[in-house]
Write an enzyme that holds these catalytic residues in place. Structure first.
Site, PDB file in Angstrom:
ATOM      1  CB  VAL A 132      -0.909  -0.026   1.253  1.00  0.00           C
ATOM      2  CG1 VAL A 132      -0.073   0.070   2.529  1.00  0.00           C
ATOM      3  CG2 VAL A 132      -1.969   1.056   1.213  1.00  0.00           C
ATOM      4  CG  HIS A 573      12.642  -4.992  13.116  1.00  0.00           C
ATOM      5  ND1 HIS A 573      12.967  -4.831  14.451  1.00  0.00           N
ATOM      6  CD2 HIS A 573      11.471  -4.338  12.944  1.00  0.00           C
ATOM      7  CE1 HIS A 573      12.036  -4.097  15.047  1.00  0.00           C
ATOM      8  NE2 HIS A 573      11.115  -3.792  14.151  1.00  0.00           N
ATOM      9  CG  HIS A 616      11.632  -0.907  16.868  1.00  0.00           C
ATOM     10  ND1 HIS A 616      10.482  -1.648  16.896  1.00  0.00           N
ATOM     11  CD2 HIS A 616      12.231  -1.123  18.070  1.00  0.00           C
ATOM     12  CE1 HIS A 616      10.375  -2.277  18.049  1.00  0.00           C
ATOM     13  NE2 HIS A 616      11.436  -1.960  18.790  1.00  0.00           N
TER      14      HIS A 616
END
Length: 674
Positions: A132, A573, A616
């Protein structure tokens, strides 16, 4: 007396826009949306050529689109395989939806899976990635956790012998400002700070960037015990989180817009404010299938990108006059390179793809964070309980902005003790050659050398420092439960992904080789022990009842390891499939992000990181895309500040721009490009 001219100018512009807009039909807001959406094109209206073609409208691709079109003389096309996301906007924009109404396992997710992992219970792991506009930034959990200064400098050091000046762009001194440039920080509400016992510092955040950074509108009581309990366990709260030191605990900020409690992500923050630029086009639901190259000697020059809307749909080509920039992510970027004939010779031959440039590192060096939870019955109300209650409070924007954000980072010394850590680190460092001879999923000498370089960096620049090897994450979104995950941060296991068909619509083979290096399992085992220690540590333990996972029957080291083999999952990740390393070490891109052997193709996304950071991925990848934009504009002799905002071709647009600005500031999920 202060000057009144700013107020007078604002009033004049407002009167001007009001006068102009008095002749606008009553459906102005619809016309406004059409104005802002004119950047969307279809297969029938897409132009024949653009200066830059960006393959992938994910996190990095949309940052690039916004920054490159700052120069009105530069035309940009974004090719995105997924949809615009407008039909699922409520699910994207609601932060808590990442936990309660996720877009994973829907058409907005690529729904990749690994091959069975023989050392992880022979299981196939889900590898969800956003399909998306905004990519995974539209579906992720919104943590903002940056790497440590030591890690970033170690990354730059891997490239300094090849090109010291270019490598310096990835040093902490230059990369940290690029990360700050992406964001505008808003401190937490006073009550949220009090209940969550939050330490924060405005000094380590940006003030003028497109991405909105803040905290949820409410905070759960269990979070307040996090910092003091972790301090009792030797992990004191970070006084300046995200400032280059990561060892300790934090209740971190998230990608949240506090003006309306919505998700801030690359589409809302970077793309939407510039969609009316005449030099930007966005084509959705169209997958790039290969890059087209001109015939010639030396480095191949890309002339365009082939794309199609479906496997059986017609293949079309859009020309790229300056560069092709690949931002397809850790799976999509190596996939498009291999289908274009760039990659390992044996892989391309087996898949039936003509070899253009032999580059054995494409798809190699793949690494991922693994994680596993300890779960207890909750002794007090959790966010999950409130979600389930159906109460009026559970429906408020403030409550729906709640996301998990309490984390902590522990290094080898905290897990093993000083002597144990030194011995474990030496064991790892001494095993470099043996691991390189047995664990690399490639016969390429270059790839093996790259494995050694990555391994040496982790063993001798990471594991013997204050950089973490385990992250702890608090989870409060399941009714009646409190969970704390232990997540491996610097895996020594490396895998690969590759194509086995000439069909670009067929998913590649993903084999991360989880737990192929025994140290990964040992570190996770010790991480589970650290998490379990919270049960005996006040005040956090006041929230914890009976342990339900792993449970009372999992006691010994061997028990925990067996449980991890069958329970560990991805932390979402994965990185390094197009690693920034010297070509002699199986690298795919140089320090300017240029693909080796190609004259005008770059890769800009999380696939280029050569090793995992204890963080992250989002925060560093926004900084990566900002830094890449400057490099690309500079290398092509294009000013980086030719325009700040939208082109204004008429008086009508001037009036519309004023009202559009007010409208976007009041309801938009992002911010205007500074």
């Amino acid at each position: 007396m202060p000057s009144m001219w700013p107020l007078r100018l604002l009033v004049a512009l407002s009167l001007l826009s009001t006068n102009v807009l008095s002749h606008v039909p009553s459906d102005y807001l619809l016309q406004r949306r059409q104005l802002l959406a004119r950047g969307y094109v279809t297969e029938d209206t897409v132009a024949d050529s653009y200066d830059f073609v960006i393959v992938g409208g994910g996190l990095a691709g949309l940052v690039l689109a916004a920054r490159l079109t700052d120069n009105l003389k530069t035309t940009v096309l974004v090719l995105e395989a997924g949809s615009s996301g407008e039909d699922v906007a409520d699910r994207v924009n609601t932060p808590s939806g990442a936990y309660t109404a996720s877009l994973l396992y829907t058409p907005n997710d690529w729904q990749y899976k690994t091959v069975p992992q023989p050392l992880a219970g022979d299981r196939r792991f889900d590898w969800p990635r956003g399909k998306v506009l905004g990519g995974s930034s539209a579906v992720n959990a919104m943590y903002l956790v940056r790497p440590a200064e030591i890690e970033i400098n170690a990354w730059a050091d891997l490239m300094k012998d090849d090109d010291r000046a270019a490598a310096s762009k990835w040093s902490w001194k230059e990369f940290y400002p690029a990360m700050l440039k992406t964001e505008t920080f808003t401190p937490p509400l006073d009550e949220v700070t009090r209940v969550g016992n939050i330490s924060w510092s405005a000094d380590t955040h940006g003030t003028t960037g497109p991405m909105q950074v803040s905290y949820p509108g409410i905070m759960m009581a269990q979070v307040g015990g996090w910092a003091p309990s972790l301090e009792s366990l030797g992990l004191p709260p970070l006084r300046k989180p995200n400032g280059g030191t990561t060892l300790g605990s934090l209740v971190g900020p998230s990608w949240i817009n506090p003006s309306n409690w919505t998700r801030s992500y690359s589409k809302a923050a970077y793309l939407d404010p510039v969609l009316s630029r005449s030099n930007l086009a966005v084509l959705t639901s169209s997958q790039a299938t290969r890059i087209i190259f001109a015939e010639g000697s030396g480095d191949l020059r890309a002339t365009g990108v082939e794309f199609a809307s479906s496997p059986n749909g017609p293949r079309k080509i859009v020309n790229a006059k300056t560069e092709v920039i690949i931002s397809g992510g850790v799976v999509g970027s190596p996939q498009i390179l291999m289908h274009s004939g760039v990659g390992p010779k044996n892989v391309l031959e087996a898949a039936g793809v003509d070899l253009k440039v032999e580059l054995p590192g494409v798809g190699q060096h793949v690494q991922d964070h693994l994680t596993a939870p300890v779960v207890w019955k909750a002794t007090s109300e959790t966010a999950g309980d409130i979600t389930q209650s159906g109460s009026d409070f559970a429906k408020t924007k403030e409550f729906l902005s709640f996301v998990n954000s309490a984390t902590a980072f522990a290094n080898l010394t905290r897990l093993f003790g000083t002597e144990g850590a030194a011995g474990f680190q030496k064991f790892i460092a001494d095993g470099l050659e043996d691991s390189a001879s047995k664990l690399v999923p490639s016969q390429s000498k270059e790839v093996i050398e790259g494995y050694k370089a990555i391994y040496d960096t982790i063993a001798n620049k990471i594991m013997n420092t204050e950089v973490a090897v385990i992250e702890l994450l608090l989870a409060l979104n399941t009714p009646g439960e409190v969970g704390v995950q232990a997540a491996l941060q610097h895996p020594l296991s490396q895998g690969r992904l590759y194509i086995n068909s000439s069909d670009p619509f067929e998913a590649p083979i993903i084999d991360p080789q989880y737990f192929s290096h025994s140290a990964d399992l040992t570190i996770m085992r010790e991480g589970i022990k650290l998490v379990r220690a919270l049960k005996q540590t006040p005040p956090f333990n006041e929230s914890l009842g009976e342990e339900t996972l792993p449970g009372p029957d999992v006691v010994s080291d061997e028990d925990v390891e067996r449980w991890l083999i069958n329970m560990a999952s991805t932390q979402y990740h994965p990185i390094s499939s197009c690693a920034m390393l010297p070509r002699s070490k199986g690298g795919v891109v140089d320090a300017k992000l240029r693909v080796y052997g190609l004259a005008n193709v770059r890769v800009v996304d999380s696939s280029i990181y050569p090793f995992e950071f204890a963080s992250h991925v989002g925060a560093s990848t926004y900084g990566l895309a900002e830094q890449a934009s400057n490099i690309i504009l500079t290398n092509n002799s294009l000013p980086t500040n030719a325009v700040k905002g939208l082109a204004i071709p008429s008086l009508f647009t001037l009036g519309a721009l004023v009202w559009t600005t007010f409208f976007a500031v009041s309801v938009g999920a992002g911010a205007f490009i500074p």
